[in-house]
Motif scaffolding. Structure first.
Motif, PDB file in Angstrom:
ATOM      1  N   GLY A 144      51.226 -92.178  17.913  1.00 58.16           N
ATOM      2  CA  GLY A 144      51.038 -93.184  18.957  1.00 58.16           C
ATOM      3  C   GLY A 144      52.200 -93.225  19.921  1.00 58.16           C
ATOM      4  N   ALA A 145      53.430 -93.154  19.395  1.00 60.58           N
ATOM      5  CA  ALA A 145      54.621 -93.163  20.252  1.00 60.58           C
ATOM      6  C   ALA A 145      54.656 -91.925  21.139  1.00 60.58           C
ATOM      7  N   VAL A 146      54.298 -90.778  20.553  1.00 59.36           N
ATOM      8  CA  VAL A 146      54.277 -89.535  21.338  1.00 59.36           C
ATOM      9  C   VAL A 146      53.255 -89.637  22.459  1.00 59.36           C
ATOM     10  N   GLN A 147      52.104 -90.163  22.155  1.00 59.44           N
ATOM     11  CA  GLN A 147      51.063 -90.284  23.172  1.00 59.44           C
ATOM     12  C   GLN A 147      51.498 -91.223  24.295  1.00 59.44           C
ATOM     13  N   ARG A 148      52.203 -92.302  23.961  1.00 62.98           N
ATOM     14  CA  ARG A 148      52.655 -93.253  24.992  1.00 62.98           C
ATOM     15  C   ARG A 148      53.647 -92.611  25.949  1.00 62.98           C
ATOM     16  N   VAL A 149      54.587 -91.834  25.444  1.00 57.38           N
ATOM     17  CA  VAL A 149      55.569 -91.216  26.350  1.00 57.38           C
ATOM     18  C   VAL A 149      54.937 -90.076  27.136  1.00 57.38           C
ATOM     19  N   LEU A 150      53.943 -89.409  26.559  1.00 63.00           N
ATOM     20  CA  LEU A 150      53.230 -88.369  27.316  1.00 63.00           C
ATOM     21  C   LEU A 150      52.499 -88.980  28.503  1.00 63.00           C
ATOM     22  N   GLU A 151      51.894 -90.136  28.286  1.00 63.89           N
ATOM     23  CA  GLU A 151      51.189 -90.796  29.386  1.00 63.89           C
ATOM     24  C   GLU A 151      52.172 -91.359  30.407  1.00 63.89           C
ATOM     25  N   ALA A 152      53.285 -91.902  29.949  1.00 68.05           N
ATOM     26  CA  ALA A 152      54.264 -92.472  30.869  1.00 68.05           C
ATOM     27  C   ALA A 152      54.896 -91.413  31.761  1.00 68.05           C
ATOM     28  N   SER A 153      55.062 -90.208  31.236  1.00 69.97           N
ATOM     29  CA  SER A 153      55.685 -89.117  31.999  1.00 69.97           C
ATOM     30  C   SER A 153      54.665 -88.214  32.671  1.00 69.97           C
ATOM     31  N   ALA A 154      53.372 -88.543  32.557  1.00 66.85           N
ATOM     32  CA  ALA A 154      52.285 -87.713  33.086  1.00 66.85           C
ATOM     33  C   ALA A 154      52.260 -86.340  32.427  1.00 66.85           C
ATOM     34  N   ALA A 155      52.901 -86.226  31.239  1.00 66.84           N
ATOM     35  CA  ALA A 155      52.865 -84.957  30.508  1.00 66.84           C
ATOM     36  C   ALA A 155      51.592 -84.810  29.699  1.00 66.84           C
ATOM     37  N   ALA A 156      50.784 -85.873  29.630  1.00 65.07           N
ATOM     38  CA  ALA A 156      49.505 -85.755  28.936  1.00 65.07           C
ATOM     39  C   ALA A 156      48.625 -84.705  29.610  1.00 65.07           C
ATOM     40  N   ASP A 157      48.777 -84.560  30.932  1.00 64.43           N
ATOM     41  CA  ASP A 157      48.026 -83.526  31.651  1.00 64.43           C
ATOM     42  C   ASP A 157      48.444 -82.133  31.205  1.00 64.43           C
ATOM     43  N   VAL A 158      49.751 -81.964  30.906  1.00 64.22           N
ATOM     44  CA  VAL A 158      50.245 -80.668  30.449  1.00 64.22           C
ATOM     45  C   VAL A 158      49.599 -80.316  29.112  1.00 64.22           C
ATOM     46  N   VAL A 159      49.501 -81.306  28.240  1.00 70.66           N
ATOM     47  CA  VAL A 159      48.888 -81.092  26.930  1.00 70.66           C
ATOM     48  C   VAL A 159      47.400 -80.793  27.080  1.00 70.66           C
ATOM     49  N   ALA A 160      46.751 -81.500  28.007  1.00 72.75           N
ATOM     50  CA  ALA A 160      45.303 -81.378  28.156  1.00 72.75           C
ATOM     51  C   ALA A 160      44.873 -80.006  28.670  1.00 72.75           C
ATOM     52  N   VAL A 161      45.690 -79.373  29.514  1.00 69.55           N
ATOM     53  CA  VAL A 161      45.272 -78.095  30.123  1.00 69.55           C
ATOM     54  C   VAL A 161      45.431 -76.917  29.168  1.00 69.55           C
ATOM     55  N   HIS A 162      46.091 -77.117  28.035  1.00 67.40           N
ATOM     56  CA  HIS A 162      46.283 -76.020  27.085  1.00 67.40           C
ATOM     57  C   HIS A 162      45.413 -76.250  25.855  1.00 67.40           C
ATOM     58  N   PRO A 163      44.674 -75.257  25.435  1.00 69.89           N
ATOM     59  CA  PRO A 163      43.769 -75.423  24.293  1.00 69.89           C
ATOM     60  C   PRO A 163      44.474 -75.890  23.015  1.00 69.89           C
ATOM     61  N   ALA A 164      45.732 -75.456  22.833  1.00 71.46           N
ATOM     62  CA  ALA A 164      46.448 -75.818  21.609  1.00 71.46           C
ATOM     63  C   ALA A 164      47.011 -77.229  21.666  1.00 71.46           C
ATOM     64  N   GLY A 165      46.955 -77.862  22.844  1.00 76.34           N
ATOM     65  CA  GLY A 165      47.452 -79.222  22.973  1.00 76.34           C
ATOM     66  C   GLY A 165      48.932 -79.329  22.690  1.00 76.34           C
ATOM     67  N   LEU A 166      49.320 -80.277  21.853  1.00 75.78           N
ATOM     68  CA  LEU A 166      50.731 -80.461  21.513  1.00 75.78           C
ATOM     69  C   LEU A 166      51.315 -79.263  20.776  1.00 75.78           C
ATOM     70  N   ALA A 167      50.457 -78.437  20.197  1.00 78.56           N
ATOM     71  CA  ALA A 167      50.922 -77.249  19.476  1.00 78.56           C
ATOM     72  C   ALA A 167      51.111 -76.049  20.399  1.00 78.56           C
ATOM     73  N   HIS A 168      50.936 -76.258  21.704  1.00 79.71           N
ATOM     74  CA  HIS A 168      51.096 -75.156  22.659  1.00 79.71           C
ATOM     75  C   HIS A 168      52.518 -74.606  22.581  1.00 79.71           C
ATOM     76  N   GLU A 169      52.619 -73.280  22.504  1.00 75.57           N
ATOM     77  CA  GLU A 169      53.924 -72.641  22.367  1.00 75.57           C
ATOM     78  C   GLU A 169      54.713 -72.714  23.678  1.00 75.57           C
ATOM     79  N   VAL A 170      55.991 -73.068  23.565  1.00 80.03           N
ATOM     80  CA  VAL A 170      56.906 -73.109  24.702  1.00 80.03           C
ATOM     81  C   VAL A 170      57.976 -72.056  24.465  1.00 80.03           C
TER      82      VAL A 170
END
Length: 565
Positions: free
Chosen positions: A431-457
């Motif tokens: 829940g905390a991770v999801q809140r900061v992703l939405e606050a930073s607009a990084a949820a879009d970054v997660v959404a565009v990659h099939p692996a989501g939060l597990a996307h390799e960086v």
């Protein structure tokens, strides 16, 4: 430690057990090697010439035992030496990496590429001293044993080796300082070339953006040529040194063998003794050559030790600090003069969201650096206090937990999006991770990659776009939830719509649910400034105006032109 010699001494001291064992065993190997031509000479004189079959069998068995001893001694001795060498190289790599990665920093002007070379190549080469010492000891043992054997055969022959060897080594040592200087110059220029290459690769994208690839390539080409020239000079000096020393060694050995042949013809020594002398003359070429090559290896080890000392002897940038934080989130900057800042004074109350607009970019960079706590207190005048405690007096762990400054040019780690976001908050729940992703607009970054939060960086976030990297880095900063958060231009790589969403997200995440956290936004973005409680304006290194964003946009024409462009 105080220099390269101290580094070498420490290396020898902390590996003394393996070093002594290895040195003794390889010295036994050399004594056994010396005994081989002696044994062959004895077999000729006492068994072959006399036709004594029993003596022949006994001496051949002794010779076989001698080979077992010399083989076993070499294998075991080499094992001790190689183990010590590899372990020491590993220790040095870890030590240098630890100093480089020390959270308090290291006071050095060396660039990243040079530090990389020191922590790898120089660490390996400094450990060569653990190979140099046993080899020199073994070679000297072989020369002494050979001289004693030759003295037993004939005193003049033994004296020729006993007196000729130190004279030859003494003359050859005159060239050692030149080899050391050239080896040092070679390693320094190689490190500079590595540093330039590292800078070039890491900055390739911006270089392409401004069309400066050719200029950067020319710069690297010049540095690379300097490194090549230094390497050739070092190789030339070493080559001449080894060539001359090997020639002198061979002449000494041939002279001994020639005199022995004359003595044999004259009847002064037997055939077996002649064989022994000829065998020893051929054998001593190897230890003489070893002694001739060792100054070059020592010079390289010493040069690497000097470079290691540049890091290991360097003082930390930041003081240790022992004071615990008060728990408050207020910030005070009192008459700070640093780079372009000229006595700037400002204050941020607990729970306040403050914007800082700098008409000159260098003022913004200088202020962000000072607030980060990464600038040593002896490099600026004035004082920075967090929660009523001087930043320099805070213990480093407490300072990092109290104040987090996210730089404009930020890096991500190799891993996943999730591991990057939770780097400063490993216990954060979903829940905390999801809140900061939405606050930073990084949820879009997660959404565009099939692996989501597990996307390799990949390293430094190279697999993400500039805007995606900024948003993930901002999410990481928000997840850490420090009492004081400083953000320097966190939205320069995103579009206007996303920027407005991020501004609202920062305000909501940091200030709507709690008033205990303070935030400083060093930015010229009107979207971010619109959500602040007040704005401070820097010009000429000082605060020249203060008010809300709306007030300043209405009454200050200069502010309006700078921000509402």
């Amino acid at each position: 430690m105080t220099g390269g010699v101290a580094v070498l001494r420490r290396t020898l001291a902390r590996n003394r057990a393996r070093l002594i064992a290895g040195t003794v065993l390889v010295s036994v190997h050399q004594v056994a090697e010396t005994a081989v031509p002696i044994a062959i000479g004895v077999i000729v004189d006492r068994a072959i010439e006399t036709g004594d079959v029993t003596a022949l069998v006994v001496w051949l068995a002794a010779l076989a035992l001698l080979f077992v001893v010399l083989t076993s001694a070499w294998r075991m001795g080499a094992r001790f030496i190689v183990a010590a060498l590899q372990q020491e190289a590993h220790r040095l790599r870890v030590e240098v990496a630890g100093r480089i990665l020390d959270p308090r920093g290291v006071r050095t002007d060396l660039r990243a590429g040079e530090l990389l070379t020191i922590s790898t190549s120089d660490a390996d080469k400094e450990a060569w001293i653990l190979d140099v010492v046993p080899r020199v000891a073994a070679a000297l043992t072989a020369m002494i044993a050979s001289a004693v054997a030759l003295l037993w055969v004939d005193v003049p022959l033994g004296l020729a080796v006993l007196l000729g060897t130190p004279v030859m080594l003494g003359l050859l040592q005159l060239a050692a300082p030149l080899i050391t200087r050239r080896a040092t110059a070679q390693q320094e220029t190689t490190a500079r070339a590595t540093g330039t290459a590292t800078d070039l690769v890491s900055g390739l994208r911006p270089l392409r953006g401004i069309g400066a690839e050719a200029t950067a390539a020319d710069r690297y080409r010049r540095v690379s040529r300097d490194a090549l020239a230094a390497t050739l000079r070092a190789a030339k000096a070493t080559g001449v040194f080894v060539g001359v020393s090997m020639t002198v060694s061979a002449l000494l050995a041939v002279s001994v063998a020639g005199v022995a042949g004359w003595f044999a013809l004259d009847g002064r020594i037997s055939v077996g003794e002649l064989i022994t002398v000829v065998g020893l003359s051929q054998f001593i070429v190897e230890p003489l050559g070893m002694l001739a090559r060792m100054p070059g290896f020592y010079a390289t080890a010493r040069a690497s030790a000097d470079r290691l000392a540049l890091v290991l002897d360097a003082e930390p940038l930041l003081p240790e600090g022992t004071v615990a934080p008060s728990g408050r989130g207020d910030v005070e900057v009192r008459a700070v003069t640093y780079r372009s800042l000229a006595g700037v004074t400002l204050a941020v109350a607990p729970g306040e969201l403050v914007g800082v607009v700098a008409y000159r970019p260098e003022d913004a960079e200088a202020l962000a650096e000072v607030l980060s706590g990464q600038v040593p207190p002896d490099r600026y005048e004035g004082e920075v206090r967090v929660g009523g405690v001087a930043l320099a007096e805070l213990g480093l762990v407490h300072a990092r937990r109290t104040l987090l400054a996210e730089p404009h040019h930020t890096d991500l780690f190799a891993g996943t999006v999730h591991s990057n976001v939770t780097a400063g908050a490993p216990g954060a729940d979903q829940g905390a991770v999801q809140r900061v992703l939405e606050a930073s607009a990084a949820a879009d970054v997660v959404a565009v990659h099939p692996a989501g939060l597990a996307h390799e960086v990949t390293d430094r976030g190279a697999s993400l776009s500039g805007g995606q990297r900024q948003r993930v880095a901002l999410a990481r900063a928000l997840a850490a939830a420090p009492p004081v958060l400083v953000l320097h231009d966190p939205t320069t790589a995103v579009d206007a719509v996303t920027e407005h969403a991020i501004a609202e997200g920062i305000a909501a995440a940091r200030h709507r649910d709690t008033r205990a956290q303070s935030t400083v936004l060093v930015t010229g973005s009107p979207a971010l400034l619109s959500v602040t409680d007040r704005v401070l304006v820097l010009d000429g290194g000082r605060v020249v105006a203060e008010g809300t964003h709306a007030e300043l946009a209405t009454r200050d024409e200069h502010y309006r032109k700078a921000v509402l462009r």
